[in-house]
Design a protein around this motif. Structure first.
Motif, PDB file in Angstrom:
ATOM      1  N   ILE A 239       0.833  -1.194   0.000  1.00 14.14           N
ATOM      2  CA  ILE A 239       0.000   0.000   0.000  1.00 14.14           C
ATOM      3  C   ILE A 239       0.876   1.254   0.000  1.00 14.14           C
ATOM      4  N   ALA A 240       1.955   1.218   0.771  1.00 18.97           N
ATOM      5  CA  ALA A 240       2.819   2.387   0.899  1.00 18.97           C
ATOM      6  C   ALA A 240       3.437   2.804  -0.432  1.00 18.97           C
ATOM      7  N   ASP A 241       3.577   1.862  -1.358  1.00 15.79           N
ATOM      8  CA  ASP A 241       4.179   2.162  -2.661  1.00 15.79           C
ATOM      9  C   ASP A 241       3.137   2.460  -3.736  1.00 15.79           C
ATOM     10  N   GLY A 242       1.862   2.448  -3.378  1.00 14.76           N
ATOM     11  CA  GLY A 242       0.804   2.638  -4.360  1.00 14.76           C
ATOM     12  C   GLY A 242       0.721   4.071  -4.856  1.00 14.76           C
ATOM     13  N   LEU A 243      -0.025   4.253  -5.938  1.00 10.66           N
ATOM     14  CA  LEU A 243      -0.241   5.579  -6.518  1.00 10.66           C
ATOM     15  C   LEU A 243      -1.524   6.177  -5.950  1.00 10.66           C
ATOM     16  N   PHE A 244      -1.463   7.432  -5.558  1.00  6.03           N
ATOM     17  CA  PHE A 244      -2.620   8.121  -4.988  1.00  6.03           C
ATOM     18  C   PHE A 244      -2.871   9.421  -5.747  1.00  6.03           C
ATOM     19  N   THR A 245      -4.119   9.678  -6.084  1.00  5.33           N
ATOM     20  CA  THR A 245      -4.478  10.944  -6.707  1.00  5.33           C
ATOM     21  C   THR A 245      -4.230  12.092  -5.739  1.00  5.33           C
ATOM     22  N   VAL A 246      -4.545  11.863  -4.478  1.00  3.81           N
ATOM     23  CA  VAL A 246      -4.318  12.846  -3.423  1.00  3.81           C
ATOM     24  C   VAL A 246      -3.232  12.301  -2.502  1.00  3.81           C
ATOM     25  N   GLU A 247      -2.071  12.934  -2.490  1.00  3.05           N
ATOM     26  CA  GLU A 247      -0.926  12.402  -1.756  1.00  3.05           C
ATOM     27  C   GLU A 247      -1.210  12.245  -0.265  1.00  3.05           C
ATOM     28  N   SER A 248      -2.036  13.124   0.288  1.00  2.00           N
ATOM     29  CA  SER A 248      -2.324  13.030   1.718  1.00  2.00           C
ATOM     30  C   SER A 248      -3.080  11.751   2.074  1.00  2.00           C
ATOM     31  N   ASP A 249      -3.664  11.090   1.056  1.00  2.00           N
ATOM     32  CA  ASP A 249      -4.348   9.818   1.316  1.00  2.00           C
ATOM     33  C   ASP A 249      -3.369   8.721   1.742  1.00  2.00           C
ATOM     34  N   ARG A 250      -2.105   8.838   1.307  1.00  2.00           N
ATOM     35  CA  ARG A 250      -1.160   7.739   1.504  1.00  2.00           C
ATOM     36  C   ARG A 250      -1.049   7.328   2.977  1.00  2.00           C
ATOM     37  N   ALA A 251      -0.791   8.290   3.846  1.00  2.00           N
ATOM     38  CA  ALA A 251      -0.616   7.974   5.262  1.00  2.00           C
ATOM     39  C   ALA A 251      -1.884   7.376   5.861  1.00  2.00           C
ATOM     40  N   VAL A 252      -3.042   7.903   5.437  1.00  2.00           N
ATOM     41  CA  VAL A 252      -4.319   7.401   5.953  1.00  2.00           C
ATOM     42  C   VAL A 252      -4.545   5.955   5.530  1.00  2.00           C
ATOM     43  N   VAL A 253      -4.285   5.683   4.252  1.00  2.00           N
ATOM     44  CA  VAL A 253      -4.556   4.351   3.722  1.00  2.00           C
ATOM     45  C   VAL A 253      -3.538   3.328   4.228  1.00  2.00           C
ATOM     46  N   VAL A 254      -2.299   3.752   4.419  1.00  2.00           N
ATOM     47  CA  VAL A 254      -1.293   2.856   4.999  1.00  2.00           C
ATOM     48  C   VAL A 254      -1.747   2.390   6.380  1.00  2.00           C
ATOM     49  N   LYS A 255      -2.362   3.288   7.141  1.00  2.00           N
ATOM     50  CA  LYS A 255      -2.868   2.913   8.463  1.00  2.00           C
ATOM     51  C   LYS A 255      -3.963   1.848   8.361  1.00  2.00           C
TER      52      LYS A 255
END
Length: 463
Positions: A239-255
Motif C-alpha cells: 500500500i505504501a508504494d501505491g499511486l494516490f491521486t491525493v498524496e495526503s491519502d497515503r498515510a491514511v490508507v497505509v494505516k
C-alpha cells in the motif's frame, strides 16, 4: 427497500475497520437491467434501487479504477463488461477457476480438485447485491483534497473511510479490470494499473487479511476472461508504494493496511493455524515497508513462539507448516538462518502446503527466499550453507523460476545457477516465471545473462 438517509443503521462495529456510514447496495438483478452511463447514488436512491446492507444479504464488493476525473465510467464501458461477465458467469458459459500457477499438481490429474465457483455460490450471486462506490456513496468525488480528512464530516467522507468495513462485510470480492482508455489522460487502464493504485491495494489487502474462511478474489479481465487471483500477488504490492491521486491519502490508507494486518494477527494468535500466524509475523515488516527486524536468538524464539532453539531448528516444513528456518528466511534474518543451521536445521528442507499463502508443497527454502523478495545477503547465507541451487519442486519449479529482482539474478548467477534449464524434460523455463511475476528489470537481467527467450520446451509446446 430503499429509504432516506435519516434512519439507516450502519454495519455492526468491527474492532479493525469501523463503519461510519451505511453500506448501500444494488440488486444484481437490477444491475443486469441497467444500460449506458451509470447513474450516481442520489438518482438511484430516488428510483428506489438502493438497499441498505443487512445480515444475510449475499454481497459482492466491486473494486475498480476510475476511468474519468469526475465520473468513474463516463461511457458505461467498464460496468458494461461487468454486466456481460456476470451474465456469462451465471449462465456458466464463463468458468471462474483458479489461475494455472495456483493449481496443485494433483488437480492437474483430477480436474474436480481445481478451485472454482460452486453452483450454490452462483445461485447466491443471482439473488445477491453489488457494492459499487459510484452507486453507494453520496456525492462521491474523484478523490479531491480533503474528502477523507478526519475533520470532514460529509457523508461521502464517512463512506470512503468505511470502505474497509464494506470489504469485510462482503461475501465475494470482484476486481473489475478490463483494458480501457482513461477519458482524460488517454492512458490504458487495466489489471496492472488497477493493482498500482493505493486505494485498490488497500481494498485488496482488507479482503485478503479479513477473517472470512474464503478470501478469494475474482479478477474480471474482460467479458470472456475471469479467474481467481494468485494468492501471492497482494504480498508484493505494498500500500505504501501505491499511486494516490491525493498524496495526503497515503498515510491514511497505509494505516488501514496496518490495522488489517494487526487484526489478522490477533485472530490467528487465538484461533490459529500457527503456521499462518508465524507467516504473517515474519512478513509483517516487509508488508508494511519497514526494514527487517534484527532479532537475536532469544527475541526470535519469543517472537515466533518457539519453546526452544532445538525445536525451532528440528521441525520439518511438511509437518509444522512453518519451521524456525522458514520463519528466519521470510523475516530476512541471516543471523538466525546461520544459528538454526548450526543446530541442524535443514537448508534443503521442502515446504509443506502453504498454498493459501502462495507457497507450495515440495518447493525449497531457497525458492521461498526468492519468492518473498529477500535481499541477496539472505540468499548468499543459504547458498553458503549449501542450499541446492538447482533443486526443483514436484512441478519443476526451482529458485531460478521464482526470482523477483535483478539483484537476485546477479546473486544466483554469481553462484552458477542455471537459468537456461538444459534439462528440457524436467525443468520449467525460468523466463516463464520471471515474465509472469517479476518486473521488467528482472526480465532484462535474465536476457542480459543470455537466457533463451524461445526455450526448446516452449517451442515443443507451440508445435
Amino acid at each position: 427497500m430503499g429509504g432516506s438517509l435519516c434512519c439507516e443503521k450502519p454495519l455492526p462495529p468491527n474492532h479493525v475497520h469501523p463503519c461510519l456510514f451505511p453500506m448501500y447496495l444494488v440488486k444484481v438483478s437490477d444491475f443486469l437491467e441497467m444500460k449506458g452511463t451509470p447513474e450516481p447514488h442520489d438518482i438511484l436512491m430516488q428510483k428506489g434501487l438502493l438497499h441498505q446492507w443487512e445480515p444475510g444479504m449475499f454481497t459482492l464488493f466491486v473494486s475498480h479504477q476510475w476511468l474519468g476525473s469526475q465520473h468513474p465510467d463516463p461511457t458505461g464501458q467498464q460496468l458494461g463488461v461487468l454486466r456481460t461477465a456476470l451474465r456469462r458467469i451465471l449462465e456458466q458459459s464463463l468458468q471462474v477457476e483458479e489461475d494455472l500457477t495456483s493449481i496443485k499438481p494433483a488437480a492437474l490429474l483430477d480436474p474436480e480438485q481445481i478451485k472454482r465457483l460452486s453452483k450454490p455460490t452462483l445461485q447466491q450471486i443471482e439473488r445477491g447485491y453489488l457494492f459499487i462506490d459510484w452507486f453507494a456513496i453520496p456525492q462521491i468525488t474523484a478523490r479531491l483534497p480533503g474528502v477523507n480528512e478526519e475533520s470532514t464530516r460529509s457523508s461521502a467522507a464517512l463512506a470512503v473511510q468505511s470502505i474497509p468495513a464494506y470489504v469485510e462485510a462482503a461475501d465475494l470480492f470482484l476486481a473489475l479490470v478490463p483494458e480501457l482508455l482513461h477519458a482524460d489522460t488517454g492512458l490504458i487502464c487495466s489489471y496492472s494499473s488497477w493493482l498500482s493504485r493505493g486505494w485498490c491495494r488497500a481494498e485488496l489487502w482488507c479482503r485478503l487479511l479479513s477473517n472470512k474462511s474464503d478470501t478469494s478474489i475474482i479478477v474480471i479481465y474482460s467479458t470472456c476472461d475471469a479467474e481467481l487471483m494468485f494468492p501471492l500477488v497482494w504480498q508484493r504490492n505494498l500500500i505504501a508504494d501505491g499511486l494516490f491521486t491525493v498524496e495526503s491519502d497515503r498515510a491514511v490508507v497505509v494505516k488501514l493496511g496496518e490495522a488489517a494486518l494487526r487484526g489478522k494477527l490477533e485472530t490467528l494468535h487465538i484461533e490459529g493455524p500457527v503456521s499462518h500466524y508465524r507467516f504473517y509475523l515474519a512478513c509483517r515488516p516487509r508488508l508494511l515497508g519497514h526494514q527487517p527486524m534484527a532479532l537475536d536468538c532469544e527475541d526470535f524464539l519469543r517472537y515466533f513462539h518457539f519453546p526452544s532453539l532445538q525445536e525451532a531448528a528440528e521441525g520439518r516444513s511438511c509437518r509444522d507448516g512453518l519451521t524456525g528456518l522458514l520463519c528466519a528466511v521470510l523475516a530476512g534474518n541471516a543471523h538466525m538462518i546461520r544459528m538454526l543451521a548450526k543446530h541442524r536445521a535443514d537448508v534443503n528442507d521442502r515446504l509443506g502446503d502453504l498454498s493459501e499463502l502462495g507457497y507450495y508443497e515440495t518447493q525449497t527454502v531457497l525458492t521461498a527466499a526468492v519468492k518473498s523478495h529477500q535481499e541477496p545477503p539472505v540468499l548468499e547465507t543459504l547458498i553458503e550453507l549449501r542450499a541446492d541451487l538447482h533443486a526443483q519442486s514436484r512441478s519443476g519449479v526451482g529458485c531460478a523460476f521464482a526470482v523477483r529482482s535483478a539483484e537476485q539474478v546477479q546473486c544466483l548467477l554469481a553462484h552458477r545457477a542455471d537459468f537456461q534449464c538444459a534439462d528440457v524434460g524436467v525443468a520449467t523455463p525460468p523466463l516463464n516465471g520471471v515474465a509472469n511475476y517479476a518486473d521488467t528489470a528482472t526480465v532484462a537481467a535474465l536476457l542480459a545473462a543470455r537466457c533463451e527467450p524461445d526455450h526448446p520446451r516452449d517451442l515443443d509446446e507451440k508445435g
